[in-house]
Design an enzyme around this catalytic site. Structure first.
Site, PDB file in Angstrom:
ATOM      1  N   PHE A  83       9.521   5.781  -9.560  1.00 45.26           N
ATOM      2  CA  PHE A  83      10.566   5.894  -8.542  1.00 45.26           C
ATOM      3  C   PHE A  83      11.898   6.365  -9.134  1.00 45.26           C
ATOM      4  CE2 PHE A  83       7.363   3.333  -6.618  1.00 45.26           C
ATOM      5  CZ  PHE A  83       7.372   3.712  -5.285  1.00 45.26           C
ATOM      6  N   LEU A  84      11.817   7.152 -10.175  1.00 47.81           N
ATOM      7  CA  LEU A  84      13.016   7.744 -10.764  1.00 47.81           C
ATOM      8  C   LEU A  84      12.968   9.265 -10.656  1.00 47.81           C
ATOM      9  CD1 LEU A  84      13.671   5.604 -13.988  1.00 47.81           C
ATOM     10  CD2 LEU A  84      14.982   5.619 -11.856  1.00 47.81           C
ATOM     11  N   HIS A  85      12.417   9.758  -9.552  1.00 50.19           N
ATOM     12  CA  HIS A  85      12.344  11.200  -9.322  1.00 50.19           C
ATOM     13  C   HIS A  85      13.372  11.585  -8.264  1.00 50.19           C
ATOM     14  CE1 HIS A  85       8.740  11.288 -11.755  1.00 50.19           C
ATOM     15  NE2 HIS A  85       8.238  10.309 -11.015  1.00 50.19           N
ATOM     16  N   LEU A  93       0.833  -1.202   0.000  1.00 50.87           N
ATOM     17  CA  LEU A  93       0.000   0.000   0.000  1.00 50.87           C
ATOM     18  C   LEU A  93       0.866   1.250   0.000  1.00 50.87           C
ATOM     19  CD1 LEU A  93      -2.575  -1.071   2.749  1.00 50.87           C
ATOM     20  CD2 LEU A  93      -2.705  -1.467   0.272  1.00 50.87           C
ATOM     21  N   ARG A  94       0.611   2.121  -0.933  1.00 49.93           N
ATOM     22  CA  ARG A  94       1.289   3.419  -0.947  1.00 49.93           C
ATOM     23  C   ARG A  94       0.485   4.402  -0.116  1.00 49.93           C
ATOM     24  NH1 ARG A  94       0.787   5.017  -6.838  1.00 49.93           N
ATOM     25  NH2 ARG A  94      -1.173   3.880  -6.478  1.00 49.93           N
ATOM     26  N   CYS A 149       8.221   2.385   5.553  1.00 51.84           N
ATOM     27  CA  CYS A 149       8.605   1.110   4.926  1.00 51.84           C
ATOM     28  C   CYS A 149      10.053   1.058   4.455  1.00 51.84           C
ATOM     29  CB  CYS A 149       7.671   0.825   3.754  1.00 51.84           C
ATOM     30  SG  CYS A 149       5.956   0.542   4.242  1.00 51.84           S
TER      31      CYS A 149
END
Length: 435
Positions: free
Chosen positions: A252-254, A153-154, A263
């Site tokens: 996830f490349l920021h 979960l995000r 987490c």
């Protein structure tokens, strides 16, 4: 199906509410009487978009209940989810499983018929086997099975992630437990969601491997950002250029100030510790952890440099305190390293965050909090954007310039760019861009 959820933190509350939305009868139990009282009064103790209405709807429908009594929660339950905290253990970084094992030992007294005990908490590989061993000393083994059902979960998008997941992972032993877990997730089977059934150990490793891989992408692009700053490249274009490769992907490349939250930090540390226990070098993940820790402190130095080499006696305006937008979660947020580092060098901090200030007040000292962005900026020598909340993306830059003592912007999320702010006379520093 009737289920119990032990723990009403982020994972437990979201999971319980979503299972009740599937039509199951769910009782969430927590030892924190104050938290249960708040939930019974309709108050949600965490901020997650849409969770308040989801809880209210299912509570009113008679599918979602809250209690401090584990005995009541377990009455008739066919499955019980353990969703308690597994924080990093002080000293070695391993996952602290004391709350998991305490829950296991307590629930054993209330198992009277076949029940599946499911770990929803993130636990190191081998935890399921240890739970089974402990329960076997207390119960007839025909009364239970132990399953692993890690969450993905995000924060800020948790309900969508639960209801429309990329996949569901279930680690089990035996067809009986598989039948129970299949029934629990039947609405997702109907939507053709991939459900991956494995043994428990594989499911436990999948959770850590997923988080470690995503954390690796973040640390990787942050190191690329440092290179871009030195050679005159633009890390945002680099991210786009490599992210269009389907083998890599653009998630996830920021580049930014480093990862935080509940987490990635603790799970990467726990994975390294588990690997050490089994004599397996985990050099890549170990480096990811090291890069991320150093990253946060390097961001404070970036602010100092933007302020001419010193922040002594200067007023720094901080926009964004939580580790990401759309949550009130402050756990391991970059702000918890950046702000004290600036204070240590003599800065005075004024800050605003749409949801995180109440929690931040327990973790940070000597900060003046504001109830909106512009008062935060008044008289500031520099503004630092740490969290990319949407309301920071369209600031009235002319007004910002007029309010500030010195028009210095340090944008740690690349919300703006030099072209956006140059016309207003700002001195601008972003991430991974030498211009």
């Amino acid at each position: 199906m009737k289920i119990a959820v032990i723990g009403t933190g982020y994972v437990g509350l979201v999971s319980g509410a979503c299972f009740s939305e599937f039509g199951h009868t769910v009782t969430c139990v927590d030892k924190d009487a104050g938290k249960i009282e708040r939930l019974l009064a309709g108050e949600i103790p965490i901020y997650e978009p849409g969770l308040d209405s989801l809880v209210a709807r299912n509570n009113q429908a008679g599918r979602l209940f809250f209690t401090t009594s584990l005995k009541d929660a377990m009455d008739g339950a066919q499955a019980v989810f353990i969703a308690v905290g597994t924080p990093s253990r002080r000293g070695d970084g391993h996952a602290d499983l004391q709350y998991v094992f305490a829950a296991v030992e307590e629930l054993a007294a209330y198992i009277k018929s076949y029940t599946v005990i499911v770990t929803k908490s993130t636990v190191p590989v081998g935890t399921g086997a240890e739970i089974k061993k402990r329960l076997s000393a207390l119960l007839d083994t025909s009364l239970f099975d132990v399953a692993s059902n890690p969450e993905f979960l995000r924060e800020g998008a948790a309900i969508e992630d639960f209801m429309r997941p990329d996949r569901v992972v279930v680690g089990i032993e035996g067809e009986k437990a598989k039948a129970v877990m299949s029934e629990l997730y039947r609405p997702l089977f109907l939507n053709e969601t991939p459900v991956v059934f494995t043994n428990r150990e594989t499911a436990e490793v999948i959770k850590y491997a997923a988080n470690a891989f995503l954390a690796t992408k973040i640390s990787f692009i942050n190191e690329m950002a440092d290179l871009c700053e030195q050679v005159g490249a633009d890390v945002q274009q680099v991210s786009k250029g490599i992210g269009l490769d389907k083998r890599i992907g653009n998630k996830f490349l920021h580049a930014g100030p480093g990862y935080g939250g509940s987490c990635f930090p603790k799970d990467t540390r726990a994975l390294v510790h588990s690997a050490d226990t089994y004599g397996v070098p985990m050099q890549i993940v170990r480096s990811v952890v090291d890069v991320n820790e150093k990253r946060k402190l390097a961001m404070a130095e970036k602010v100092v440099k933007a302020c001419g080499g010193s922040v002594t006696g200067k007023r720094i305006a901080i926009l964004g305190l939580t580790f990401k937008p759309n949550t009130d979660d402050m756990r391991e947020s970059p702000s918890l390293d950046i702000i004290p580092a600036l204070q240590k060098q003599g800065a005075t901090i004024h800050a605003y965050d749409p949801k995180g200030m109440e929690e931040a007040a327990h973790m940070l000292t000597d900060i003046t909090f504001h109830d909106e962005p512009y008062s935060t900026l008044a008289g500031a020598d520099a503004v630092v954007i740490i969290t990319e909340w949407n309301q920071f993306r369209a600031l009235d830059l002319a007004r910002v310039k007029d309010l500030m003592k010195t028009p210095v912007m340090v944008d740690l999320r690349n919300v703006y760019g030099l072209a956006d702010v140059a016309a207003y006379g700002f001195s601008y520093t972003g991430i991974g861009r030498a211009f």
